[in-house]
Write a protein that holds these residues in place. Structure first.
Motif, PDB file in Angstrom:
ATOM      1  N   ILE A  15       0.841  -1.207   0.000  1.00 27.45           N
ATOM      2  CA  ILE A  15       0.000   0.000   0.000  1.00 27.45           C
ATOM      3  C   ILE A  15       0.870   1.249   0.000  1.00 27.45           C
ATOM      4  CG2 ILE A  15      -1.695   1.322   1.305  1.00 27.45           C
ATOM      5  CD1 ILE A  15      -2.812  -1.193  -0.067  1.00 27.45           C
ATOM      6  N   PHE A  16       1.920   1.248   0.816  1.00 27.62           N
ATOM      7  CA  PHE A  16       2.860   2.371   0.806  1.00 27.62           C
ATOM      8  C   PHE A  16       3.473   2.549  -0.578  1.00 27.62           C
ATOM      9  CE2 PHE A  16       2.925   2.245   5.475  1.00 27.62           C
ATOM     10  CZ  PHE A  16       3.009   3.592   5.760  1.00 27.62           C
ATOM     11  N   PRO A 192      -8.769   6.965 -15.056  1.00 28.87           N
ATOM     12  CA  PRO A 192      -8.007   6.826 -13.811  1.00 28.87           C
ATOM     13  C   PRO A 192      -8.652   7.640 -12.697  1.00 28.87           C
ATOM     14  CG  PRO A 192      -6.576   7.358 -15.675  1.00 28.87           C
ATOM     15  CD  PRO A 192      -7.987   7.571 -16.143  1.00 28.87           C
ATOM     16  N   PHE A 193      -8.589   7.119 -11.481  1.00 28.26           N
ATOM     17  CA  PHE A 193      -9.152   7.862 -10.358  1.00 28.26           C
ATOM     18  C   PHE A 193      -8.247   7.740  -9.141  1.00 28.26           C
ATOM     19  CE2 PHE A 193     -10.873   3.598 -10.170  1.00 28.26           C
ATOM     20  CZ  PHE A 193     -10.826   3.265  -8.827  1.00 28.26           C
ATOM     21  N   ALA A 194      -8.399   8.684  -8.223  1.00 24.01           N
ATOM     22  CA  ALA A 194      -7.546   8.748  -7.043  1.00 24.01           C
ATOM     23  C   ALA A 194      -7.690   7.480  -6.202  1.00 24.01           C
ATOM     24  CB  ALA A 194      -7.907   9.976  -6.209  1.00 24.01           C
ATOM     25  N   CYS A 195      -6.568   7.037  -5.655  1.00 28.26           N
ATOM     26  CA  CYS A 195      -6.515   5.871  -4.759  1.00 28.26           C
ATOM     27  C   CYS A 195      -6.879   4.559  -5.452  1.00 28.26           C
ATOM     28  CB  CYS A 195      -7.427   6.070  -3.548  1.00 28.26           C
ATOM     29  SG  CYS A 195      -6.966   7.480  -2.521  1.00 28.26           S
ATOM     30  N   SER A 196      -6.894   4.550  -6.769  1.00 26.50           N
ATOM     31  CA  SER A 196      -7.235   3.315  -7.473  1.00 26.50           C
ATOM     32  C   SER A 196      -6.230   2.205  -7.164  1.00 26.50           C
ATOM     33  CB  SER A 196      -7.285   3.559  -8.983  1.00 26.50           C
ATOM     34  OG  SER A 196      -6.028   4.020  -9.465  1.00 26.50           O
ATOM     35  N   GLY A 197      -4.950   2.576  -7.089  1.00 29.61           N
ATOM     36  CA  GLY A 197      -3.932   1.578  -6.804  1.00 29.61           C
ATOM     37  C   GLY A 197      -4.132   0.907  -5.461  1.00 29.61           C
ATOM     38  N   VAL A 199      -7.032   0.543  -3.865  1.00 26.74           N
ATOM     39  CA  VAL A 199      -8.207  -0.334  -3.970  1.00 26.74           C
ATOM     40  C   VAL A 199      -7.842  -1.624  -4.703  1.00 26.74           C
ATOM     41  CG1 VAL A 199     -10.535  -0.577  -4.903  1.00 26.74           C
ATOM     42  CG2 VAL A 199      -9.805   1.602  -3.908  1.00 26.74           C
ATOM     43  N   ILE A 200      -7.130  -1.482  -5.815  1.00 27.42           N
ATOM     44  CA  ILE A 200      -6.765  -2.649  -6.627  1.00 27.42           C
ATOM     45  C   ILE A 200      -5.879  -3.600  -5.836  1.00 27.42           C
ATOM     46  CG2 ILE A 200      -5.469  -3.409  -8.663  1.00 27.42           C
ATOM     47  CD1 ILE A 200      -6.350  -0.677  -9.943  1.00 27.42           C
ATOM     48  N   MET A 201      -4.813  -3.059  -5.223  1.00 30.99           N
ATOM     49  CA  MET A 201      -3.883  -3.910  -4.499  1.00 30.99           C
ATOM     50  C   MET A 201      -4.492  -4.458  -3.219  1.00 30.99           C
ATOM     51  SD  MET A 201      -1.256  -4.411  -6.239  1.00 30.99           S
ATOM     52  CE  MET A 201      -0.440  -5.323  -4.913  1.00 30.99           C
ATOM     53  N   GLY A 202      -5.278  -3.641  -2.518  1.00 33.67           N
ATOM     54  CA  GLY A 202      -5.885  -4.100  -1.276  1.00 33.67           C
ATOM     55  C   GLY A 202      -6.813  -5.282  -1.494  1.00 33.67           C
ATOM     56  N   THR A 203      -7.692  -5.177  -2.480  1.00 36.41           N
ATOM     57  CA  THR A 203      -8.630  -6.271  -2.763  1.00 36.41           C
ATOM     58  C   THR A 203      -7.921  -7.470  -3.382  1.00 36.41           C
ATOM     59  OG1 THR A 203      -9.195  -5.141  -4.847  1.00 36.41           O
ATOM     60  CG2 THR A 203     -10.670  -4.801  -2.966  1.00 36.41           C
ATOM     61  N   TYR A 204      -6.889  -7.216  -4.183  1.00 33.73           N
ATOM     62  CA  TYR A 204      -6.128  -8.322  -4.776  1.00 33.73           C
ATOM     63  C   TYR A 204      -5.424  -9.139  -3.704  1.00 33.73           C
ATOM     64  CZ  TYR A 204      -2.217 -10.713  -6.996  1.00 33.73           C
ATOM     65  OH  TYR A 204      -1.293 -11.664  -7.376  1.00 33.73           O
TER      66      TYR A 204
END
Length: 228
Positions: A15-16, A192-197, A199-204
């Motif tokens: 996340i970091f 693209p939207f803010a904090c997408s990375g 959300v993607i990595m957290g759920t993955y």
């Protein structure tokens, strides 16, 4: 230190990395997601079982997918290679889940039928929404949507064919995979939207963790008898 704490540290580091607090930190920490899960899985699961070998193979393919997507911004072809790696991983997960269905095909199919309906509606609607943005990737993305939908449906059909804990962990893990991949597709192809990375990595990461732990906890139920 329990594995959950170790994996939580890896997850936080990823996340970091999405915020680029440390330059190219993701090159170090992203591969650790599936490496750590695969090592823990091998140490805690019976690897002579076909189900477990398929899960391990899916984790290995996911590792290659993670590594390829790290360089997708620099090399466009790497996104396609990563997509193929995850496509195969989902096929392997699907084959594993289908093994549980075959163990007791007469068991209730409530969750499987539910996911068949929901994923049919969702996948067709979502693909129709993003189709015009896909360009040359329309067919590969269509194939990917189909395969991940099959994986979720088969996760639903594991109900009453395995112990409830394993069913729930893998069921929700499969659903989190859909959330992650749907968010990735929207962010990459539509807008693209803010904090997408995050959300993607957290759920993955949650998806891979739940499927791995669910596979370790798995006990097959066949004709009212529980076997490993």
């Amino acid at each position: 230190m329990s594995f959950t704490i170790i994996f939580l540290i890896i997850a936080i580091a990823n996340i970091f990395a999405e915020y680029d607090f440390v330059s190219r930190l993701n090159l170090l920490v992203k591969p650790l997601i599936c490496i750590s899960l695969a090592i823990y899985f091998v140490r805690n699961a019976k690897m002579n079982a076909g189900f477990n070998r398929l899960i391990l193979a899916a984790l290995i393919l996911s590792f290659f997918g993670d590594c390829l997507l790290l360089f997708a911004d620099e090399y466009a072809s790497f996104f396609m290679f990563g997509l193929v790696a995850f496509l195969i991983a989902h096929v392997l997960y699907s084959l594993a889940f289908f093994r549980d269905f075959k163990n007791n095909p007469q068991a209730p199919k409530t969750y499987g039928h539910l996911m068949l309906f929901l994923m049919g509606v969702f996948s067709m609607s979502y693909y129709s929404m993003i189709r015009d943005y896909l360009g040359d990737l329309r067919i590969p993305v269509m194939a990917y949507v189909f395969v991940i939908s099959i994986m979720v449906i088969l996760a639903g059909y594991r109900y009453r064919r395995v112990n409830l804990l394993s069913f729930r962990l893998i069921y929700f893990g499969a659903l989190f995979f859909v959330i992650s991949d749907s968010t990735l597709a929207y962010n990459k192809f539509v807008e693209p939207f803010a904090c997408s990375g995050v959300v993607i990595m957290g759920t993955y990461m949650l998806a891979q963790y739940l499927i791995t732990i669910g596979s370790i906890e798995r006990v097959v139920v066949t004709e009212n008898k529980a076997i490993n």
